[in-house]
Design an enzyme around this catalytic site. Sequence first.
Site, PDB file in Angstrom:
ATOM      1  N   SER A 166      24.858 -22.136  -2.303  1.00 48.34           N
ATOM      2  CA  SER A 166      25.937 -22.510  -1.861  1.00 48.34           C
ATOM      3  C   SER A 166      27.066 -22.255  -2.752  1.00 48.34           C
ATOM      4  O   SER A 166      27.274 -20.987  -3.114  1.00 48.34           O
ATOM      5  CB  SER A 166      26.055 -24.148  -1.655  1.00 48.34           C
ATOM      6  OG  SER A 166      27.059 -24.507  -0.836  1.00 48.34           O
ATOM      7  N   ASP A 199      28.195 -19.756   9.735  1.00 47.40           N
ATOM      8  CA  ASP A 199      28.722 -20.671   8.566  1.00 47.40           C
ATOM      9  C   ASP A 199      30.095 -21.305   8.593  1.00 47.40           C
ATOM     10  O   ASP A 199      30.981 -20.219   8.462  1.00 47.40           O
ATOM     11  CB  ASP A 199      28.371 -19.921   7.320  1.00 47.40           C
ATOM     12  CG  ASP A 199      28.595 -20.766   5.934  1.00 47.40           C
ATOM     13  OD1 ASP A 199      29.312 -22.019   6.340  1.00 47.40           O
ATOM     14  OD2 ASP A 199      28.468 -20.689   5.048  1.00 47.40           O
ATOM     15  N   HIS A 237      25.701 -22.824   7.301  1.00 48.86           N
ATOM     16  CA  HIS A 237      25.652 -22.693   6.216  1.00 48.86           C
ATOM     17  C   HIS A 237      24.253 -22.450   5.493  1.00 48.86           C
ATOM     18  O   HIS A 237      23.251 -23.155   5.765  1.00 48.86           O
ATOM     19  CB  HIS A 237      26.406 -23.722   5.482  1.00 48.86           C
ATOM     20  CG  HIS A 237      26.704 -23.423   3.957  1.00 48.86           C
ATOM     21  ND1 HIS A 237      27.183 -22.410   3.409  1.00 48.86           N
ATOM     22  CD2 HIS A 237      26.418 -24.311   2.831  1.00 48.86           C
ATOM     23  CE1 HIS A 237      27.235 -22.558   2.094  1.00 48.86           C
ATOM     24  NE2 HIS A 237      26.723 -23.681   1.768  1.00 48.86           N
TER      25      HIS A 237
END
Length: 409
Positions: free
Chosen positions: A259, A354, A382
């Site tokens: 991330s 995302d 995501h």
Amino acid sequence: MVNWILGDKFDTVYPHQGSIKLLWETKWKFCATKSVYPFHDGSLEDFEPVFQKLIADGINNADTDAYTEAFLPTATALEEEASKALNNGNLERAADLYRRAAVILRISRFPYISPSTRPETSIKRAAFERQKQVYLKAASLWNPIITEEVIPHTHRAGRDGAEIPLYIRVPEEASATNRVPVVLLMTGLDGYRPDNSQRSHEIINRGWATVIVEIPGTADSPADPADPESPDRLWSSVLDYMERRPEFDMSHVAAWGLSAGGFYAIRASCTHRERLVGSVAHGPGSHFVFSPEWLARANDHEYPFELTSAMAEKYGYENEQEFVKNAQKKFSLVETGVLDQDNCRLLMLNGVDDGVVPIEDCMEPLKHGGPKECRFFKNRVHMGYPDSLPVAYKWLESVLSPNMKEVKN
């Protein structure tokens, strides 16, 4: 104006925003049932009563003490039960209960821990300190165990801190005469060192070691969050330490950024290309994630709570407005010229839908520097879960252990 690939969803306010009831019923209960992010390692039976209490009490803001306090009795009960199991010699049950308690504490301190907070004044920091303690109790009962090492930040400069805390897991067969590849895990905005059990299990099962490090501006990271070059010094100190470990094969080290950590995996693929055999940027930002246009809508999308305020603090800004106005010029890997350098092998993974980080940030790097690899997942948000994980492991196998037999996830 960017014509976002996210399309109409870019202007959509996702229904769970501002409602703990809808967050639980439309998103998080399913995640808890399947034990997937952010409930990996967790148990639905532990979370159901906590969220029913939050809903009944009308607690919708995770930034409040009341939100965190709702989780603590469950964590305490699990810890006490784990201690009893440990005293009775039931090590497997103790490890399981400590693990579950650690996940309760993880969600209680969501969504963000700043390195500047202290447990005396921040209930979320206090919960994080408890989480680390409980998690290491669980991990000390695993085979092989996870250990914590605190190393000197030998490349520190400016406002960097003096020490770097690491979590390390090494296969039992590793030795000076049987060196093993290593995965350097770079954590995210809300996932820290005690939040990567499943990845460490998969890594160990492949005969690799793992070193888990928090990224600048989060948790216990000593790197100056306001300095765009502080991560370069951080990784240099960590890699220097790793070189002193005789059981690590430093010719086979790969980074894996998760991330917000994906941004650093891209950067490290350029700045540390001679020291890494490969780098996985998983759900990464690179350029557009810092743009005022994207940030104007980022709080409306899939992230469960306020996002831009946490990002502003993570990158060392005193307020959200300054972050939105200035971050792209200061941190973008395009604006700073980092992406114009050569890179080691780099794999970028993300979901096309995302709403946290635009998929465009996996495409923009393809226009710069050396060749890069990527895989995008349609109809996934995501990180591209769950489809992206098998791809990540298979790619890592190709760069770390190209002759190994296939390992199923």
